[in-house]
Write a protein that holds these residues in place. Structure first.
Motif, PDB file in Angstrom:
ATOM      1  N   ASP A  77       0.829  -1.210   0.000  1.00 39.51           N
ATOM      2  CA  ASP A  77       0.000   0.000   0.000  1.00 39.51           C
ATOM      3  C   ASP A  77       0.861   1.258   0.000  1.00 39.51           C
ATOM      4  N   CYS A  78       2.001   1.197   0.682  1.00 39.40           N
ATOM      5  CA  CYS A  78       2.920   2.336   0.681  1.00 39.40           C
ATOM      6  C   CYS A  78       3.545   2.541  -0.699  1.00 39.40           C
ATOM      7  N   VAL A  79       3.812   1.437  -1.390  1.00 38.27           N
ATOM      8  CA  VAL A  79       4.349   1.534  -2.750  1.00 38.27           C
ATOM      9  C   VAL A  79       3.352   2.253  -3.655  1.00 38.27           C
ATOM     10  N   GLY A  80       2.099   1.768  -3.666  1.00 37.60           N
ATOM     11  CA  GLY A  80       1.081   2.370  -4.520  1.00 37.60           C
ATOM     12  C   GLY A  80       0.817   3.820  -4.184  1.00 37.60           C
ATOM     13  N   THR A  81       0.811   4.151  -2.897  1.00 43.29           N
ATOM     14  CA  THR A  81       0.571   5.533  -2.468  1.00 43.29           C
ATOM     15  C   THR A  81       1.720   6.445  -2.874  1.00 43.29           C
ATOM     16  N   SER A  82       2.966   5.977  -2.687  1.00 49.49           N
ATOM     17  CA  SER A  82       4.141   6.789  -3.032  1.00 49.49           C
ATOM     18  C   SER A  82       4.196   7.085  -4.524  1.00 49.49           C
ATOM     19  N   ILE A  83       3.845   6.088  -5.332  1.00 45.78           N
ATOM     20  CA  ILE A  83       3.849   6.297  -6.785  1.00 45.78           C
ATOM     21  C   ILE A  83       2.802   7.328  -7.172  1.00 45.78           C
ATOM     22  N   ARG A  84       1.640   7.279  -6.550  1.00 48.79           N
ATOM     23  CA  ARG A  84       0.593   8.257  -6.851  1.00 48.79           C
ATOM     24  C   ARG A  84       1.006   9.665  -6.419  1.00 48.79           C
ATOM     25  N   GLU A 136       2.957  -4.087  -9.392  1.00 53.46           N
ATOM     26  CA  GLU A 136       2.609  -3.927 -10.810  1.00 53.46           C
ATOM     27  C   GLU A 136       2.809  -2.478 -11.244  1.00 53.46           C
ATOM     28  N   GLU A 137       2.382  -1.563 -10.401  1.00 52.50           N
ATOM     29  CA  GLU A 137       2.502  -0.146 -10.735  1.00 52.50           C
ATOM     30  C   GLU A 137       3.955   0.295 -10.755  1.00 52.50           C
ATOM     31  N   ALA A 138       4.762  -0.270  -9.859  1.00 44.87           N
ATOM     32  CA  ALA A 138       6.191   0.072  -9.853  1.00 44.87           C
ATOM     33  C   ALA A 138       6.877  -0.442 -11.111  1.00 44.87           C
ATOM     34  N   VAL A 139       6.491  -1.627 -11.563  1.00 42.98           N
ATOM     35  CA  VAL A 139       7.050  -2.167 -12.802  1.00 42.98           C
ATOM     36  C   VAL A 139       6.700  -1.250 -13.970  1.00 42.98           C
ATOM     37  N   GLY A 181       3.978  10.741  -6.784  1.00 42.00           N
ATOM     38  CA  GLY A 181       4.985  11.182  -7.740  1.00 42.00           C
ATOM     39  C   GLY A 181       6.401  11.036  -7.220  1.00 42.00           C
ATOM     40  N   CYS A 182       6.683   9.927  -6.532  1.00 40.88           N
ATOM     41  CA  CYS A 182       8.031   9.713  -6.002  1.00 40.88           C
ATOM     42  C   CYS A 182       9.027   9.532  -7.147  1.00 40.88           C
ATOM     43  N   THR A 183      10.293   9.815  -6.856  1.00 36.04           N
ATOM     44  CA  THR A 183      11.357   9.658  -7.855  1.00 36.04           C
ATOM     45  C   THR A 183      11.744   8.197  -8.028  1.00 36.04           C
ATOM     46  N   SER A 184      11.747   7.455  -6.924  1.00 29.47           N
ATOM     47  CA  SER A 184      12.042   6.023  -6.963  1.00 29.47           C
ATOM     48  C   SER A 184      11.409   5.377  -5.743  1.00 29.47           C
ATOM     49  N   VAL A 185      11.231   4.065  -5.801  1.00 27.54           N
ATOM     50  CA  VAL A 185      10.695   3.340  -4.649  1.00 27.54           C
ATOM     51  C   VAL A 185      11.403   1.998  -4.549  1.00 27.54           C
ATOM     52  N   THR A 186      11.858   1.700  -3.339  1.00 32.26           N
ATOM     53  CA  THR A 186      12.518   0.435  -3.046  1.00 32.26           C
ATOM     54  C   THR A 186      11.839  -0.185  -1.834  1.00 32.26           C
ATOM     55  N   GLN A 187      11.637  -1.483  -1.887  1.00 33.37           N
ATOM     56  CA  GLN A 187      10.976  -2.191  -0.800  1.00 33.37           C
ATOM     57  C   GLN A 187      11.922  -3.278  -0.289  1.00 33.37           C
ATOM     58  N   LEU A 188      12.340  -3.167   0.962  1.00 40.89           N
ATOM     59  CA  LEU A 188      13.261  -4.139   1.545  1.00 40.89           C
ATOM     60  C   LEU A 188      12.475  -5.253   2.218  1.00 40.89           C
ATOM     61  N   GLU A 189      12.807  -6.481   1.873  1.00 40.11           N
ATOM     62  CA  GLU A 189      12.144  -7.660   2.423  1.00 40.11           C
ATOM     63  C   GLU A 189      13.210  -8.586   2.998  1.00 40.11           C
ATOM     64  N   ILE A 190      13.115  -8.870   4.292  1.00 42.75           N
ATOM     65  CA  ILE A 190      14.154  -9.662   4.952  1.00 42.75           C
ATOM     66  C   ILE A 190      14.057 -11.149   4.603  1.00 42.75           C
ATOM     67  N   MET A 191      12.875 -11.579   4.177  1.00 44.60           N
ATOM     68  CA  MET A 191      12.698 -12.976   3.789  1.00 44.60           C
ATOM     69  C   MET A 191      13.148 -13.177   2.336  1.00 44.60           C
ATOM     70  N   GLY A 192      13.316 -14.440   1.945  1.00 44.54           N
ATOM     71  CA  GLY A 192      13.707 -14.741   0.581  1.00 44.54           C
ATOM     72  C   GLY A 192      12.539 -14.656  -0.384  1.00 44.54           C
ATOM     73  N   ARG A 193      12.859 -14.575  -1.673  1.00 45.55           N
ATOM     74  CA  ARG A 193      11.804 -14.513  -2.685  1.00 45.55           C
ATOM     75  C   ARG A 193      11.080 -15.857  -2.754  1.00 45.55           C
ATOM     76  N   PRO A 194       9.745 -15.853  -2.681  1.00 48.76           N
ATOM     77  CA  PRO A 194       8.998 -17.113  -2.747  1.00 48.76           C
ATOM     78  C   PRO A 194       9.154 -17.776  -4.112  1.00 48.76           C
ATOM     79  N   PRO A 195       8.912 -19.089  -4.182  1.00 55.51           N
ATOM     80  CA  PRO A 195       8.988 -19.784  -5.466  1.00 55.51           C
ATOM     81  C   PRO A 195       7.799 -19.449  -6.352  1.00 55.51           C
ATOM     82  N   LEU A 196       7.910 -19.717  -7.645  1.00 56.07           N
ATOM     83  CA  LEU A 196       6.812 -19.460  -8.581  1.00 56.07           C
ATOM     84  C   LEU A 196       5.649 -20.430  -8.382  1.00 56.07           C
ATOM     85  N   GLU A 197       5.948 -21.627  -7.899  1.00 52.78           N
ATOM     86  CA  GLU A 197       4.913 -22.621  -7.624  1.00 52.78           C
ATOM     87  C   GLU A 197       5.079 -23.118  -6.192  1.00 52.78           C
TER      88      GLU A 197
END
Length: 494
Positions: free
Chosen positions: A306-313, A352-355, A315-331
Motif C-alpha cells: 500500500d505504501c508503494v502504490g501511495t508513493s507512486i501516486r 505492478e505499478e512500480a514495474v 509522484g516519487c522519484t524512486s521506490v525500493t521495498q526491503l524484504e528480509i525474507m527470501g523470494r517465494p517460489p513461482l509454484e
C-alpha cells in the motif's frame, strides 16, 4: 452442482484492471466489472467436490486455509451460475456482514484451498463474492433491517474496524442498543484509514455500509478515546456489556543508528494521513508527501504494498521495498502443500505499478537495513543495507545473518516502516486491569472472548494479534454471540 463438468470445460478468468500506468494518476478503485455471462461461467467451474475445503476456515502452518467466516461458497457459486443473484446474496450475508470489504481486500485463502486448485487454476471465488455484493447494492436489494424489538440492554464497542463493526451489526440485530466508540474523526478503523482508497473506496463503499448500520440503529461516537476522553471505569459502569475491538496498532520499530532522523515514519501514519487528506480534500497537519523523493519501504507485506502504490501516486522519484525474507517460489514448494495458503511469488497491485513506472519489481529480498544516514539538516538521505542468509547463529538460534561483502547504500529521503504490529496499545488495557497473554494481547479464549473482567469481551486483532480482515469479522461475530448469551442467558446469533 448445476454444471458438474464446468471445471473441465472452462478456464479461470478474472476481471481486467485499469492499466497500472494509467491508474496511478488517481485514487479510484482500479478493478473493472466483469460481464454477467462470464461471471456465471466462472460459477460453473465450482466442482461437486464432496468436501469443500474452501469454507473450512482452519489454521494450517499458522495460516488460514479456507474461509475463516465459513462462507457457503459452493452454494453461492452454483446460484450465480444459475442466475439466482438475490438468493446468492442471501447466502453470502448469512456468514458475512460485509462482503464488499472482503471481496476487495481479502487475500482469498478460500482459493488457496479450492479442490480444483490441486491441479488447475482455482475457482474465482473472490471475484464472484465481489460481483454478488455489488449487484445487491446496484439492484437495491440491500436495505436497512432494524430489529423488530429492543431488549433494553446496552453494549459499548470500542473500535470501529472490521471486528467492531461485525460485532455491532450482530448485537444490534439481536435487539441490543449498541454504541461504537472510535477515537478517529471517522468510523471504520482499518477499513477507513489503514487501507488506501484505490484498494477500498471510502465514500461509495465504506461509508455506504456505515450509513446502513446507522439506519439500523447502531450509534457511532467518534473523536472519543476511551481512557482519555472517557474514563474506562465509566464505560464499564454505564453499559451492560463492553466489547473491545481496538486492533493491533503498536507498530514494530527498527531501532538502528539514525532512527531519530527526520523523514522516517511508520507506514500506518503515512497511509492514515494520506487518506484523511484525500477525504478532507486538503492536506492535514500530519500529511507526508513522497513527491520528488527516493522512497524506501521496509517490509514486504500488504501494508508495504500500500505504501508503494501511495508513493507512486504522489509522484516519487524512486521506490525500493526491503524484504528480509527470501523470494517465494513461482509454484508451491514441497513443504507448502494444498490446502495450505500458497506462499508463491506474485505481483500485487503496488508492485505492478512500480514495474509500469520504473521498470522493475521494487522488492529487494533477503536484505535488511543496518543504519540510516542523515544530511546536515538531520534528515535521512540514505539507508545502508546488507544481504542476509537465514541460518543458525552461535547460540543455535535460527535467524537472518549478515553476508559480508554485500553492503549497499540506497538513497532515501523518505523511509516508511511497514514491519507489522506488536499488539494492542496498552494504556486502555492497564486502565481496565485486563489480563494479557505472552504477546501483550488481551487474554480471552477463542470462541469464548471473555476477558478477566466480567461483562467485558475482546475480539479481533487486540485478542489474536495482527491478522486478516476475515478473521476480524469472524471474531466480531462470535464475540457478539457470546456477549448476547451473557446478556440474555442464551443466544440465537450464528
Amino acid at each position: 452442482m448445476g454444471k458438474p463438468t464446468g471445471f473441465m470445460e472452462f478456464v479461470r478468468e478474472v476481471p481486467a484492471d485499469h492499466l497500472p500506468g494509467d491508474r496511478v494518476g488517481n485514487w479510484d478503485e482500479f478493478h473493472l466489472p466483469m460481464a454477467e455471462d462470464k461471471l456465471r461461467t466462472q460459477g460453473s467451474r465450482c466442482m461437486d467436490c464432496g468436501t469443500p475445503f474452501c469454507h473450512t476456515g482452519t489454521l494450517i502452518s499458522n495460516m488460514a486455509s479456507g474461509c475463516p467466516i465459513n462462507n457457503l461458497i459452493p452454494e453461492w457459486n452454483d446460484l450465480v451460475y444459475r442466475g439466482h443473484w438475490q438468493e446468492a446474496l442471501d447466502r453470502l450475508h448469512k456468514t458475512n456482514n460485509f462482503p464488499e470489504f472482503t471481496g476487495r481486500v481479502c487475500p482469498a485463502p478460500c482459493e488457496g484451498s479450492c479442490v480444483l486448485g490441486i491441479n488447475a487454476p482455482p475457482v474465482t471465488i473472490k471475484t464472484l463474492e465481489h460481483a454478488i455484493i455489488d449487484k445487491g447494492w446496484e439492484e437495491g436489494w440491500i436495505t436497512p433491517q432494524p430489529p423488530s424489538q429492543r431488549t433494553g440492554k446496552t453494549v459499548a464497542i470500542v473500535g470501529s474496524g472490521p471486528a467492531g463493526l461485525s460485532a455491532a451489526a450482530q448485537l444490534n440485530q439481536a435487539g441490543h442498543l449498541v454504541t461504537v466508540f472510535e477515537r478517529a474523526d471517522r468510523p471504520g478503523g482499518l477499513l477507513m484509514y489503514g487501507i488506501p482508497n484505490m484498494k477500498l473506496e471510502k465514500e461509495s463503499v465504506v461509508l455506504r455500509r456505515l450509513e446502513l448500520l446507522e439506519k439500523e440503529g447502531v450509534r457511532f461516537v467518534c473523536n472519543t478515546e476511551i481512557g482519555k476522553d472517557m474514563a474506562a471505569e465509566d464505560l464499564v459502569n454505564n453499559f451492560d456489556a463492553v466489547v473491545l475491538c481496538t486492533g493491533s496498532t503498536t507498530p514494530r520499530d527498527l531501532p538502528i543508528p539514525g532512527r531519530e532522523l527526520a523523514g522516517i515514519h511508520f507506514a500506518m501514519e503515512f497511509l492514515t494521513e494520506n487518506t484523511r487528506s484525500l477525504l478532507d480534500k486538503t492536506p492535514t497537519p500530519g500529511y507526508v508527501s513522497a513527491e520528488g523523493l527516493d522512497v524506501v519501504i521496509i517490509g514486504g507485506g500488504d501494508t508495504g504494498t500500500d505504501c508503494v502504490g501511495t508513493s507512486i501516486r504522489h509522484g516519487c522519484t524512486s521506490v525500493t521495498q526491503l524484504e528480509i525474507m527470501g523470494r517465494p517460489p513461482l509454484e508451491r514448494a514441497a513443504n507448502n502443500p494444498w490446502p495450505e495458503y500458497p506462499k508463491v511469488y506474485r505481483l500485487d497491485y503496488g508492485q505492478e505499478e512500480a514495474v509500469a513506472k520504473f521498470g522493475n519489481d521494487p522488492r529487494t529480498y533477503t536484505t535488511t537495513a543496518t543504519h540510516f544516514e542523515g544530511d546536515d539538516g538531520d534528515r535521512v538521505k540514505a539507508i545502508h543495507t546488507v544481504e542476509v542468509r537465514w541460518e543458525k547463529d552461535a547460540n543455535g538460534r535460527f535467524g537472518p545473518q549478515p553476508v559480508a561483502g554485500t553492503e549497499k547504500v540506497v538513497p532515501a529521503q523518505l523511509v516508511l516502516l511497514a514491519m507489522g504490529f506488536l499488539g494492542p496499545e496498552q494504556p486502555l488495557l492497564d486502565a481496565m486491569g485486563l489480563e494479557r497473554d505472552g504477546r501483550s494481547n488481551i487474554k480471552a479464549e477463542y470462541h469464548q472472548y471473555t476477558t478477566s473482567l466480567p461483562g467485558v469481551f475482546a475480539a479481533g486483532d487486540c485478542r489474536r494479534g495482527q491478522s486478516l480482515v476475515v478473521w476480524a469479522i469472524n471474531e466480531g461475530r462470535e464475540a457478539a454471540r457470546e456477549c448476547d448469551r451473557y446478556l440474555m442467558g442464551h443466544s440465537d446469533l450464528p
